[in-house]
Structure formats: structure tokens, C-alpha cells
Design an enzyme around this catalytic site. Structure first.
Site, mmCIF file in Angstrom:
data_model
loop_
_atom_site.group_PDB
_atom_site.id
_atom_site.type_symbol
_atom_site.label_atom_id
_atom_site.label_comp_id
_atom_site.label_asym_id
_atom_site.label_seq_id
_atom_site.Cartn_x
_atom_site.Cartn_y
_atom_site.Cartn_z
ATOM 1 N N LYS A 25 1.924 0.419 -8.011
ATOM 2 C CA LYS A 25 1.493 1.683 -7.315
ATOM 3 C C LYS A 25 1.630 2.620 -8.956
ATOM 4 C CE LYS A 25 3.668 6.173 -5.478
ATOM 5 N NZ LYS A 25 4.657 7.098 -5.455
ATOM 6 N N SER A 36 3.675 8.770 -1.172
ATOM 7 C CA SER A 36 1.837 8.596 -1.758
ATOM 8 C C SER A 36 2.798 7.524 -2.338
ATOM 9 C CB SER A 36 3.093 9.258 -3.223
ATOM 10 O OG SER A 36 4.777 8.401 -3.716
ATOM 11 N N SER A 43 7.877 7.907 0.334
ATOM 12 C CA SER A 43 6.636 8.015 -0.406
ATOM 13 C C SER A 43 7.061 5.890 -0.103
ATOM 14 C CB SER A 43 6.720 8.276 -1.662
ATOM 15 O OG SER A 43 6.153 9.608 -1.625
#
Length: 592
Positions: free
Chosen positions: A140, A224, A248
Site C-alpha cells: 500500500k 483505504s 481499511s
């Protein structure tokens, strides 16, 4: 727009456009798709499976069909080289980005060079560097990798690293988890898309726009860690590293049909990771992992903990991987998930609804599939009616946004970029920070709720002497959601207040025939009504559905082992669970 505002808009938008072009330019010409193929992809409902496979050579497709454990075993046994594997996953990631818009950073050159070095080591020494030798791992775009940008979705951090303590060290900082992965033999090759601010359950920013769901482009990939979920769904990775402060990791895992784990904060190192509002430590963000397989989750947990991260990060609790716990729980069931005779079967709770927003039909059907499988395997199931998740979410959200969005706006102001509209209406507008006394009172309320939840969990032993081992519950009240229609995050965020361990397993996909709209449903409140009216069986058709399996603090090994058993039972029960052929529709508020 005045001249000054227009100049700022031109500056940030030009910077974002240059970044997009730079990222695409890092894709080798022979891996680029024709413009007509990219246009065709934009009209497809489902980009996974046969659609993306048409752009992948057969030899590479064979590698991409393998999961993490199979890949590292093949390299260790000399059946594949690190270079072959890395090349295949770099190609897949390149295609995935062109059709799915899921990458922020590409560093294929460095990855291929790393793979060559690993092959040289293997050829010279006859052994591997570590348990992840040659395995490509995606990250990420919160994790710093030396020499690469980290934007965390902010235009103002293009060309640098988001949030590093010393700006003069731009591109020199590396997150501890990245260093640990490299020490284990992993190959880092790309960083995936995130929402602006990291505080959004969809993936959208002013740099690359929006990342949609590869399984059904009418839907969101979640957030996210949404780019991670999308990349794994397209088989451009088998293991990805994400973060979770309100769902997330779990939301993208469920929405994209992959596995995910949210460990307890402080089990893995968050040192030198970009974060919004880093001074808020009452409820910390978690390092988490996503994978195309449940064994991939086990592999990365065991591997990273073998590096003893607590020796380099004082915030990490010194708990090594506890194989004895895994053995204990796996030892209570056969490989197909059935309870072993003479051993205590699992006792699992099930939360059908939090009583605030009821799940859509695909979610209730998925819960019923899991519960039927568990029962058929000889395990016990009880209803779970804990203290209010709504209260837990309210306390948690108030604390993690207590700075009044000051940190968010500081990052936005670096470039002058606007806040994306979806966040401008979700409590991210600049406001005075919370007062210390209110903050302390909320912290007290959070601790009291943790105690109430603990007491409730312990009380489950009152009837039969056996405490609930873990709890099955929705990740969200819907399958992978229609963009802009995610109204209720309590199913995940409440667990962040408890700091519980949680594992997501994929269960099924929304089906317009099996999951019709229930016109007889009576909403519980205005929010529930809003969520219910957003359900459209045709649009949701094909959207992945997962459930989360929840254990208590620092029970990562336990929750992974239980999830492995539950998943095995679910797979073994599939022939008996063909509800479409039976024409069986599960009611929205099913009870045991």
C-alpha cells in the site's frame, strides 16, 4: 475562480498529470496495451479471470495461477526462478494498472534486478535467503521503499516521501516492514492506490482518480487499502501489505474476494510508515495483510514475526509466532473442517445484524452459508449480541479525528489541491481540535466499553462452560458497494476500538436471482432505510461478499487457524449450499 486560485489549480493538477504519465512510462513498451484494449476494458463489468488473462502469456499465466506458498516452494525446489516469478507478476501488475488504475508506484527495474541477485545467491549456495525468497510482495502506498515516492494519496508529496520526519532524507527512508520483507527474501515491485487522506472507505484521490472493483466495475474496491485488494483480485500479487484503522484491510479484502487479516496494533512494526495525524496514539493504525489464499496469510504472519520486529521498534510487543496455538486449534478439526471426535468442537458466535443497519440479502445469505457449513462440520454456533457497536464506532471515530483535520489540511495545503468531494462532506473539513478534557473523557468511555465487551465475551461460558472461540460477522452491510453509498462502517470500526484480531475470508458473490430486493423489509431507522434503498440486485450482481472472523487481542494465530477451519468447512459444504438451484432465499434478519 480568481487568478491566484487558477494558478494553484494548474500547479497541482499539472503535477498530478505528470505523476500519472511518469508511472505509465515505467511500464515496458512490450507490456503496454493498445488504446482500444484499454477502452474495451473500461466498458467491461468484470476485469478478472478470462478478461485479464487474454493479455497474459500462457507461461506467465501458469505462475500467476499459483498462490504464495506454491510459489516459494517452486523456487525453493528449483522448478521456478525468482526472475521468472517476478517477471510474471510485474507483467500482471502492469496490465492490472492499465485496465484497473490500481498503482501509485512502479519499480519493476529494481524488482527484476533483485530477482536476479536472489537467483545468483540460490545458484551459488543451494539454498534460499529466507521463507519469502523470490516472492513478489505489493505494498500500500503508505510504506516507504528507499528510492521511491510515498504520496499516501496527496499531490503535495509527489517527488518525496509523505510525512517523514526529516525532509532532507527524501527517498532515503524505508519502513521497517519493508526492510523486514527484504530480509526474508521478498521482492518489492509496486505500491498500490489509496484514497486521499487515508480516511475513506473507497479509493479515490487527485493523483490517479478512482480505483473501481475489478470483479464488477459498477462497484467500489473499498478503502483505504483498495488498490491492494484490486491488484490481488486481478492476480497481480499474491500477498499485499496494508493498514487498518477502521476497516481499511478488511473492507478491500471482502470487497475484492480475497483473504485479509487485521492484527492487534503493536504486533507488527509501524515504524517509518506514512500516516495521517501521527500524534493520535490512543487507537493506533494496524499493519495488516491481504492474500489470494489463507495459507498466504499464515506464511507472511510467521515469516515477518520470525524477524523479531520488537528488537527494532519499541512499540512492538515481543510476541513471536506461536505455532503451538495454531496446532491447538487446527488439531480440533480435520482438514475438511469437521470436528474431531474426542476433541472440543469450536463454539462460534454469529452477529446477524448490529441492530442499526441491517445487512443486504447477499450478506445474510453468506452468513447462513458459513453457519450451515460450521454446523454441518459438527461445531457449535450461538447468537452474538454484544455491547453497542454504534457506541464503539462513535467513540473511536471521535478520537481518531480529534485534531479537527488539521493534519489532513496541512498535507493538502502543500500543493493547494482540493479535498475530494466525498470527504468534504464526511467530517474532514477544518475545525477546532477537540479539547483535552473531552479527549480524555472519550478515552475513558472507550476503556469502559472494552471492559463491557470483555465481560460479555466471558459470559458466553455461563450456559455450557465453554467460552466462544471466535465470532462470525459481516464486514459491511452490503457486498462490494456502489460508489458513494457506503453509509455505515460500524461493523468494522467498532472492532478497532476493541483492538481485536480479525480475519476476512471470501464466501460468495451477490447474485440477482438468489438475492432479490425484499419489499417487505421494514427499516430500523433513517440510515437503515437509506442503505436498504441503495440495494439494487442487478447492479450488485457479481460483487464479492466476505465475512470477518473475530478473536480477541493478540490472538492472530488463533483467529487465522479458526478461519482456516471455517474456510475448509465452507468449501466442503459447497455441494449442499447450491441455494440457486434450490431457489432458496434467506430472510434478511435470519436467526438461529
Amino acid at each position: 475562480m480568481d487568478s491566484e486560485s487558477e494558478a494553484k489549480a494548474n500547479t497541482w493538477s499539472s503535477k498530478a498529470a505528470a505523476k500519472r504519465a511518469s508511472t505509465l512510462a515505467k511500464i515496458y513498451p512490450e507490456w503496454r496495451l493498445a488504446p482500444e484494449d484499454i477502452r474495451r476494458a473500461s466498458t467491461q463489468r468484470n476485469l478478472t479471470g478470462s478478461f485479464i488473462q487474454q493479455f497474459i502469456a500462457a507461461d506467465d499465466a501458469a505462475i500467476l495461477s499459483m498462490d504464495s506458498v506454491s510459489v516459494v516452494d517452486a523456487i525453493k525446489q528449483g522448478r521456478l526462478t525468482s526472475l521468472q516469478v517476478t517477471t510474471a507478476f510485474c507483467k500482471a501488475a502492469a496490465v492490472a494498472h492499465q485496465i484497473g488504475n490500481c498503482l501509485h508506484e512502479i519499480f519493476f527495474d529494481e524488482a527484476l534486478e533483485r530477482a536476479k541477485q536472489l537467483d545468483e545467491y540460490y545458484n551459488k549456495n543451494g539454498t534460499t535467503v529466507g521463507p519469502l525468497h523470490g516472492l513478489p510482495v505489493s505494498l500500500k502506498d503508505q510504506f516507504h521503499v528507499r528510492g521511491q515516492d510515498t504520496t499516501a494519496g496527496y499531490v503535495g508529496w509527489i517527488g518525496s516521501n509523505a510525512g517523514i520526519k526529516d525532509p532532507s532524507q527524501a527517498h532515503q527512508v524505508q519502513s521497517q516492514i519493508a526492510t523486514e520483507l527484504l530480509s526474508l527474501g521478498a521482492v518489492l515491485y509496486c505500491k498500490t492506490s489509496v484514497p486521499q487522506t487515508l480516511f475513506f472507505i473507497e479509493t479515490k484521490n487527485n493523483i490517479i482518480g478512482q480505483t473501481l472493483n475489478p470483479n464488477n466495475q459498477n462497484l467500489s474496491c473499498g478503502g483505504s487499502s483498495g488498490g491492494e485488494g484490486a491488484l490481488l483480485a486481478l492476480r497481480g500479487s499474491t500477498i499485499g501489505v496494508g493498514t487498518d484503522i477502521g476497516g481499511s484491510v478488511r473492507i478491500p479484502a471482502a470487497f475484492n474476494g480475497v483473504f485479509g487479516i487485521k492484527p492487534t496494533p503493536e504486533r507488527f512494526s509501524y515504524r517509518d510508515v506514512a500516516i495521517t495525524n501521527p500524534g493520535q496514539t490512543a487507537y493506533k493504525m494496524n499493519i495488516g495483510f491481504l492474500s489470494t489464499s489463507i495459507d498466504g496469510i499464515g506464511l507472511v504472519l510467521k515469516s515477518v514475526l520470525s524477524t523479531k520486529p520488537w528488537l527494532r521498534d519499541p512499540a512492538v510487543v515481543p510476541i513471536p509466532f506461536r505455532q503451538e496455538i495454531v496446532d491447538e486449534y487446527l488439531g480440533r478439526a480435520h482438514d475438511d473442517g469437521t470436528a474431531k471426535q474426542g476433541r472440543t468442537p469450536f463454539k462460534l458466535g454469529v452477529l446477524w445484524t448490529d441492530g442499526v443497519v441491517g445487512p443486504h440479502p447477499p450478506i445474510t445469505r453468506s452468513l447462513r452459508m458459513v453457519i450451515d457449513a460450521i454446523r454441518n462440520a459438527g461445531h457449535k454456533v450461538v447468537n452474538w449480541e454484544p455491547p453497542s457497536h454504534r457506541t464503539a464506532k462513535s467513540i473511536h471515530l471521535s478520537i481518531i479525528t480529534a485534531d479537527g483535520a488539521e493534519d489532513v489540511h496541512k498535507h493538502l495545503n502543500l500543493s493547494g489541491e482540493p479535498m475530494i468531494p466525498e470527504l468534504d462532506t464526511r467530517g474532514m473539513r477544518l475545525r477546532p481540535p477537540m479539547g483535552l478534557l473531552k479527549f480524555q473523557d472519550l478515552t475513558r468511555q472507550g476503556l469502559e466499553l472494552e471492559e463491557q465487551y470483555l465481560n460479555y465475551w466471558n459470559s458466553t461460558a455461563d450456559d455450557d462452560g465453554q467460552i466462544v472461540d471466535a465470532v462470525i460477522m459481516p464486514v459491511a452491510p452490503h457486498a462490494a458497494v456502489i460508489p458513494g453509498k457506503y453509509y455505515h462502517i460500524d461493523y468494522t470500526e467498532a472492532l478497532n476500538l476493541m483492538n481485536y484480531s480479525a480475519m476476512v475470508i471470501p464466501v460468495t458473490k451477490a447474485d440477482k436471482d438468489l438475492d432479490p430486493f425484499d419489499h417487505g423489509y421494514r427499516p430500523l431507522n433513517t440510515k437503515d432505510e437509506k442503505n436498504w434503498k441503495a440495494y439494487d440486485p442487478d447492479i450488485y450482481d457479481g460483487g464479492p461478499v466476505g465475512v470477518q472472523i473475530v478473536a480477541r487481542k493478540f490472538e492472530e494465530e488463533k483467529v487465522w487457524a479458526i478461519a482456516k477451519v471455517v474456510h475448509a468447512a465452507l468449501k466442503a459444504n459447497e455441494p449442499q449450499s447450491n441455494l440457486k438451484e434450490e431457489g432458496f432465499v434467506v430472510p434478511v434478519h435470519a436467526r438461529l
